[in-house]
Write a protein that holds these residues in place. Structure first.
Motif, mmCIF file in Angstrom:
data_model
loop_
_atom_site.group_PDB
_atom_site.id
_atom_site.type_symbol
_atom_site.label_atom_id
_atom_site.label_comp_id
_atom_site.label_asym_id
_atom_site.label_seq_id
_atom_site.Cartn_x
_atom_site.Cartn_y
_atom_site.Cartn_z
ATOM 1 N N THR A 165 26.445 49.688 32.772
ATOM 2 C CA THR A 165 25.245 50.298 32.198
ATOM 3 C C THR A 165 24.876 49.631 30.888
ATOM 4 O O THR A 165 25.730 49.474 29.991
ATOM 5 N N ASP A 166 23.609 49.235 30.757
ATOM 6 C CA ASP A 166 23.117 48.699 29.490
ATOM 7 C C ASP A 166 23.035 49.845 28.484
ATOM 8 O O ASP A 166 22.326 50.828 28.720
ATOM 9 N N PRO A 167 23.749 49.774 27.349
ATOM 10 C CA PRO A 167 23.760 50.907 26.413
ATOM 11 C C PRO A 167 22.421 51.176 25.749
ATOM 12 O O PRO A 167 22.174 52.274 25.267
ATOM 13 N N THR A 168 21.526 50.184 25.738
ATOM 14 C CA THR A 168 20.224 50.367 25.089
ATOM 15 C C THR A 168 19.183 50.929 26.041
ATOM 16 O O THR A 168 18.544 51.943 25.770
ATOM 17 N N SER A 169 19.028 50.270 27.189
ATOM 18 C CA SER A 169 17.978 50.668 28.123
ATOM 19 C C SER A 169 18.457 51.636 29.196
ATOM 20 O O SER A 169 17.644 52.281 29.862
ATOM 21 N N GLY A 170 19.772 51.728 29.400
ATOM 22 C CA GLY A 170 20.289 52.562 30.469
ATOM 23 C C GLY A 170 20.224 51.913 31.832
ATOM 24 O O GLY A 170 20.618 52.521 32.838
ATOM 25 N N GLU A 171 19.753 50.672 31.903
ATOM 26 C CA GLU A 171 19.667 49.968 33.180
ATOM 27 C C GLU A 171 21.066 49.670 33.712
ATOM 28 O O GLU A 171 21.978 49.326 32.964
ATOM 29 N N ILE A 172 21.239 49.810 35.021
ATOM 30 C CA ILE A 172 22.535 49.576 35.654
ATOM 31 C C ILE A 172 22.500 48.250 36.410
ATOM 32 O O ILE A 172 21.619 48.020 37.234
ATOM 33 N N ARG A 173 23.453 47.417 36.099
ATOM 34 C CA ARG A 173 23.620 46.166 36.824
ATOM 35 C C ARG A 173 24.938 46.211 37.582
ATOM 36 O O ARG A 173 25.899 46.869 37.165
ATOM 37 N N ARG A 174 24.999 45.493 38.720
ATOM 38 C CA ARG A 174 26.200 45.470 39.530
ATOM 39 C C ARG A 174 26.976 44.183 39.249
ATOM 40 O O ARG A 174 26.487 43.081 39.478
ATOM 41 N N ALA A 175 28.168 44.337 38.711
ATOM 42 C CA ALA A 175 29.009 43.178 38.415
ATOM 43 C C ALA A 175 29.787 42.772 39.661
ATOM 44 O O ALA A 175 30.246 43.615 40.436
ATOM 45 N N GLN A 176 29.928 41.456 39.858
ATOM 46 C CA GLN A 176 30.687 40.913 40.977
ATOM 47 C C GLN A 176 32.147 40.736 40.556
ATOM 48 O O GLN A 176 32.438 40.493 39.385
ATOM 49 N N VAL A 177 33.071 40.861 41.513
ATOM 50 C CA VAL A 177 34.500 40.788 41.198
ATOM 51 C C VAL A 177 35.115 39.574 41.893
ATOM 52 O O VAL A 177 35.146 39.498 43.122
ATOM 53 N N PHE A 178 35.596 38.640 41.088
ATOM 54 C CA PHE A 178 36.246 37.412 41.566
ATOM 55 C C PHE A 178 37.743 37.667 41.727
ATOM 56 O O PHE A 178 38.365 38.349 40.906
ATOM 57 N N VAL A 179 38.333 37.089 42.792
ATOM 58 C CA VAL A 179 39.764 37.256 43.063
ATOM 59 C C VAL A 179 40.373 35.896 43.367
ATOM 60 O O VAL A 179 39.799 35.102 44.133
ATOM 61 N N GLY A 180 41.522 35.617 42.780
ATOM 62 C CA GLY A 180 42.286 34.406 43.071
ATOM 63 C C GLY A 180 43.718 34.770 43.417
ATOM 64 O O GLY A 180 44.317 35.635 42.754
ATOM 65 N N VAL A 181 44.292 34.149 44.454
ATOM 66 C CA VAL A 181 45.646 34.463 44.919
ATOM 67 C C VAL A 181 46.397 33.155 45.162
ATOM 68 O O VAL A 181 45.902 32.269 45.867
ATOM 69 N N LEU A 182 47.606 33.047 44.613
ATOM 70 C CA LEU A 182 48.460 31.888 44.867
ATOM 71 C C LEU A 182 49.161 32.053 46.210
ATOM 72 O O LEU A 182 49.620 33.138 46.568
ATOM 73 N N GLY A 183 49.266 30.953 46.977
ATOM 74 C CA GLY A 183 49.747 31.033 48.341
ATOM 75 C C GLY A 183 51.203 31.435 48.475
ATOM 76 O O GLY A 183 51.550 32.236 49.349
ATOM 77 N N ALA A 184 52.091 30.895 47.663
ATOM 78 C CA ALA A 184 53.519 31.157 47.840
ATOM 79 C C ALA A 184 53.915 32.544 47.381
ATOM 80 O O ALA A 184 54.642 33.257 48.063
ATOM 81 N N SER A 185 53.457 32.962 46.213
ATOM 82 C CA SER A 185 53.921 34.212 45.598
ATOM 83 C C SER A 185 52.955 35.374 45.747
ATOM 84 O O SER A 185 53.320 36.514 45.444
ATOM 85 N N ASN A 186 51.724 35.130 46.178
ATOM 86 C CA ASN A 186 50.670 36.152 46.207
ATOM 87 C C ASN A 186 50.303 36.645 44.807
ATOM 88 O O ASN A 186 49.680 37.703 44.671
ATOM 89 N N TYR A 187 50.689 35.909 43.781
ATOM 90 C CA TYR A 187 50.327 36.272 42.411
ATOM 91 C C TYR A 187 48.805 36.317 42.315
ATOM 92 O O TYR A 187 48.115 35.390 42.750
ATOM 93 N N THR A 188 48.261 37.399 41.740
ATOM 94 C CA THR A 188 46.840 37.705 41.872
ATOM 95 C C THR A 188 46.146 37.732 40.512
ATOM 96 O O THR A 188 46.697 38.249 39.528
ATOM 97 N N TYR A 189 44.936 37.198 40.491
ATOM 98 C CA TYR A 189 44.068 37.262 39.312
ATOM 99 C C TYR A 189 42.718 37.826 39.722
ATOM 100 O O TYR A 189 42.243 37.591 40.844
ATOM 101 N N ALA A 190 42.088 38.578 38.832
ATOM 102 C CA ALA A 190 40.752 39.122 39.104
ATOM 103 C C ALA A 190 39.970 39.207 37.804
ATOM 104 O O ALA A 190 40.547 39.408 36.725
ATOM 105 N N CYS A 191 38.653 39.029 37.898
ATOM 106 C CA CYS A 191 37.763 39.199 36.751
ATOM 107 C C CYS A 191 36.369 39.502 37.274
ATOM 108 O O CYS A 191 36.086 39.329 38.463
ATOM 109 N N ALA A 192 35.488 39.946 36.396
ATOM 110 C CA ALA A 192 34.120 40.298 36.783
ATOM 111 C C ALA A 192 33.145 39.281 36.216
ATOM 112 O O ALA A 192 33.321 38.784 35.088
ATOM 113 N N THR A 193 32.123 38.957 36.986
ATOM 114 C CA THR A 193 31.023 38.107 36.538
ATOM 115 C C THR A 193 29.721 38.789 36.920
ATOM 116 O O THR A 193 29.699 39.670 37.784
ATOM 117 N N TRP A 194 28.623 38.366 36.313
ATOM 118 C CA TRP A 194 27.348 39.001 36.627
ATOM 119 C C TRP A 194 26.847 38.608 38.008
ATOM 120 O O TRP A 194 26.289 39.417 38.730
#
Length: 519
Positions: free
Chosen positions: A156-185
Motif C-alpha cells: 500500500t502506498d502510504p500517501t495515496s492508499g494505492e495498492i500495488r502487487r509485488a512479485q516474489v522471486f525465488v532461487g534454489v540451489l540444486g544440491a542442498s535446496n538452500y532457498t532465497y526469496a525477495c520481492a520486486t515490483w
C-alpha cells in the motif's frame, strides 16, 4: 527355483524311463507329454537328492516330494542395510558415485554387505519413494534454479492508499535446496537480473549453471534447443562467469527444484505474511528475509539435516567466489550518431568520436554513467546528466576545426569585438548574454570573425551598428546587411560616426543561429 509341481506318477515314470529304456530326454518328454526342460529338471533334482529309480519306487508321494523339492531355507537376516538418506546426500558431492559409496559400505559391513548390484537396486528403490525434486541428484555448487512465484503480495502506498502487487522471486540451489526469496515490483529484465545478483550475494558464491525459465525479459529468442539470452542476462553471465542453461519451454521437470521451492516459499513465508500490511517494497523484503533463516533451518522429512546444513556441507565449498564488485544494473538502448557527432538520451546529448557519425550504436546506461558501444566495443563514456537540452562534449571527439573553437572564452571574444569597434562589441556581448547556451553565442561570434575576414573590419562595424538600429543584433542580420550592401549607405543611416553605436534593444524576438548544427 524348484520346478512346477508335476504329478508324482509322471515323475516316477520319467525316472523309470530315464533309467531303464535308454531313451533321450526329448523322447521321454514326448512320451509323457511334458516339456524337455521339465524332464531335465526332474533328472537334475533326483541326482542332487541321491534318488534313483529303484529308490523312487519305494517312496511315498510325500516322501518323494520332500526329497526332490525340499522347502527353501530362509535367507539370512544378517545383511547390513545401507543408510539410504546419507547415500543420497553423498551422491551430490562432486565425483562421488554409487561404486565409491558401495566400496565404502562394503568395507564397513564386511561379509554382511550386499553385493554391488543389490546395493544399487535397493538404493534406487528407496529413491523412487522421494518427491520428484528430491530424487534429482545435482552435484554441489552446480546449479541455481530461479523463478517467480505465482502469488503476489499487496503493498500500500502510504500517501495515496494505492495498492500495488509485488512479485516474489525465488532461487534454489540444486544440491542442498538452500532457498532465497525477495520481492520486486515487476518481472522486467532489470528485476530478474537484480534479484539474481542479490541471490548470489545471499549464497556468497557463484554456481556453474544458472537455470531460469524462458521469459521474454531474459530470453530474446525462446527455443527448446538453442535459446538466445537477452543483452542484460548476457552481461550478468559474463560478469559472474556463470553459464545460463534455460529450462525447456513446457518442461517443468527441468526446474523441478525451483517449482517445489516456490511452493515452500508460498506455504512457509507468504502464508505467514498474509495478515500483515506493507507500505514499501523494502519493508516487505525485510519481512521475507527474517523468515528465510527459519525456512532454511527447517529439518528435512526424509533426508538428514536441513537446507542450511546441507548448503554448508555440499554447495558452499563448491561455489566459485564472487567477483570483487557486484554487477551494476544497466539498460541498453539502440541509437544512431547524429551529424553533430552526438547521441541523444532522455533529451541530453553526449558526444561520440566524430569519425562515427551516422553509425548505429548501443547505449549502456546506468544510474551514473552512459557508455556508447559500437559492435560491443566502448567508444565513448560520460557521466550521466539529467539536464534536458544540454550537451556533454569531450574535446577529443571533435574535428580539429571544432576543437579550435574551444580556445575562445567570452572575455576573449568581447575583447576582439572592442578592438573592431563599439557596435561590434555590442553585438558580441548580446550573443554572450542573450543566447540560451553560451556555446551558441560562441558559434555566432566565430561567424562574425569570418565576416570580418571576408568584408573587412570597417564594413563589419557598420553592419553591426545597422543591425542594432533595427533591433536584430545577431549573426544572420549582420550577414544579410553585408550581403545586401546596406552598410555602405553612410553614417546617417547608422545613427552616428564610426565608433558610436545605437542603443542596444531591450527585446528581440528574432531567433538566433544554432550551435554546431544541433537545431
Amino acid at each position: 527355483m524348484p520346478t512346477p509341481r508335476v504329478l508324482m506318477s509322471k515323475i516316477r515314470q520319467a525316472l523309470r524311463l530315464l533309467a531303464d529304456s535308454g531313451l533321450s530326454m526329448r523322447k521321454v518328454a514326448a512320451a509323457l507329454g511334458v516339456s524337455k526342460s521339465c524332464v531335465s529338471e526332474i533328472a537334475m533334482y533326483a541326482r542332487d537328492a541321491g534318488v534313483n529309480w529303484p529308490l523312487a519306487n519305494t517312496l511315498s508321494d510325500d516322501e518323494l516330494q520332500a526329497r526332490l523339492y525340499p522347502p527353501a531355507r530362509p535367507r539370512s537376516s544378517t545383511r547390513v542395510e545401507p543408510e539410504y538418506a546419507a547415500l543420497h546426500q553423498e551422491l551430490k558431492r562432486p565425483g562421488v558415485t554409487l561404486q565409491v559409496l558401495w566400496e565404502e559400505y562394503r568395507a564397513g559391513a564386511g561379509e554382511h554387505a550386499y553385493r554391488y548390484s543389490a546395493f544399487c537396486d535397493k538404493y534406487r528403490a528407496w529413491a523412487k519413494r522421494l518427491k520428484r525434486s528430491m530424487r534429482q541428484v545435482h552435484p554441489g555448487g552446480e546449479r541455481l534454479f530461479v523463478d517467480y512465484a505465482g502469488q503476489t503480495v499487496p503493498v500500500t502506498d502510504p500517501t495515496s492508499g494505492e495498492i500495488r502487487r509485488a512479485q516474489v522471486f525465488v532461487g534454489v540451489l540444486g544440491a542442498s535446496n538452500y532457498t532465497y526469496a525477495c520481492a520486486t515490483w515487476q518481472q522486467t529484465a532489470a528485476d530478474w537480473v537484480g534479484a539474481i545478483i542479490e541471490a548470489l550475494a545471499f549464497i556468497g558464491g557463484v554456481p556453474r549453471l544458472l537455470v531460469p525459465d524462458q521469459p521474454r525479459a531474459l530470453i530474446a529468442n525462446p527455443d527448446a534447443y538453442e535459446p538466445v539470452t537477452a543483452r542484460l542476462l548476457q552481461e550478468l553471465a559474463e560478469h559472474y562467469g556463470v553459464a545460463v542453461l534455460p529450462a525447456r519451454p513446457g518442461r517443468p521437470q527441468d526446474k523441478a527444484k525451483v517449482e517445489v521451492g516456490v511452493q515452500v516459499v508460498e506455504r512457509w513465508i507468504l502464508a505467514r505474511l498474509r495478515h500483515q500490511r506493507f507500505f514499501s517494497l523494502a519493508e516487505l523484503n525485510r519481512a521475507i528475509r527474517s523468515l528465510l533463516g527459519e525456512l532454511n533451518q527447517r529439518p528435512f522429512k526424509r533426508l538428514p539435516g536441513c537446507r542450511a546444513s546441507a548448503f554448508a556441507a555440499l554447495d558452499a565449498p563448491a561455489l566459485k567466489p564472487l567477483p570483487a564488485t557486484a554487477m551494476v544494473l544497466a539498460q541498453f538502448k539502440p541509437a544512431r550518431v547524429n551529424i553533430d557527432y552526438h547521441v541523444a538520451f532522455e533529451g541530453h546529448y553526449y558526444s561520440v568520436p566524430h569519425q562515427h557519425v551516422g553509425a548505429a550504436v548501443e547505449l549502456r546506461v546506468t544510474a551514473t554513467t552512459l557508455e556508447v558501444l559500437l559492435r560491443r566495443q566502448r567508444i565513448a563514456a560520460h557521466a550521466r546528466s539529467a539536464k534536458p537540452g544540454g550537451f556533454t562534449t569531450v574535446a577529443e571527439h571533435m574535428p580539429a576545426s571544432h576543437r579550435a573553437h574551444l580556445q575562445w572564452t567570452p572575455a576573449k571574444l568581447i575583447a576582439w569585438g572592442e578592438r573592431i569597434g563599439a557596435a561590434t562589441a555590442g553585438v558580441v556581448r548580446w550573443q554572450m548574454e542573450r543566447r540560451p547556451h553560451p556555446e551558441q553565442g560562441y558559434r555566432s561570434c566565430l561567424g562574425l570573425m569570418r565576416l570580418a575576414r571576408e568584408y573587412g573590419e570597417d564594413r563589419l562595424e557598420a553592419a553591426c551598428a545597422r543591425a542594432q538600429s533595427i533591433r536584430a543584433p545577431h549573426y544572420r542580420s549582420v550577414k544579410s546587411i553585408l550581403a545586401s550592401g546596406l552598410d555602405r549607405q553612410g553614417s546617417s543611416l547608422l545613427g552616428g560616426e564610426r565608433g558610436t553605436a545605437a542603443p542596444m534593444p531591450q527585446h528581440d524576438n528574432v531567433r538566433g543561429a544554432g550551435y554546431y548544427g544541433h537545431h
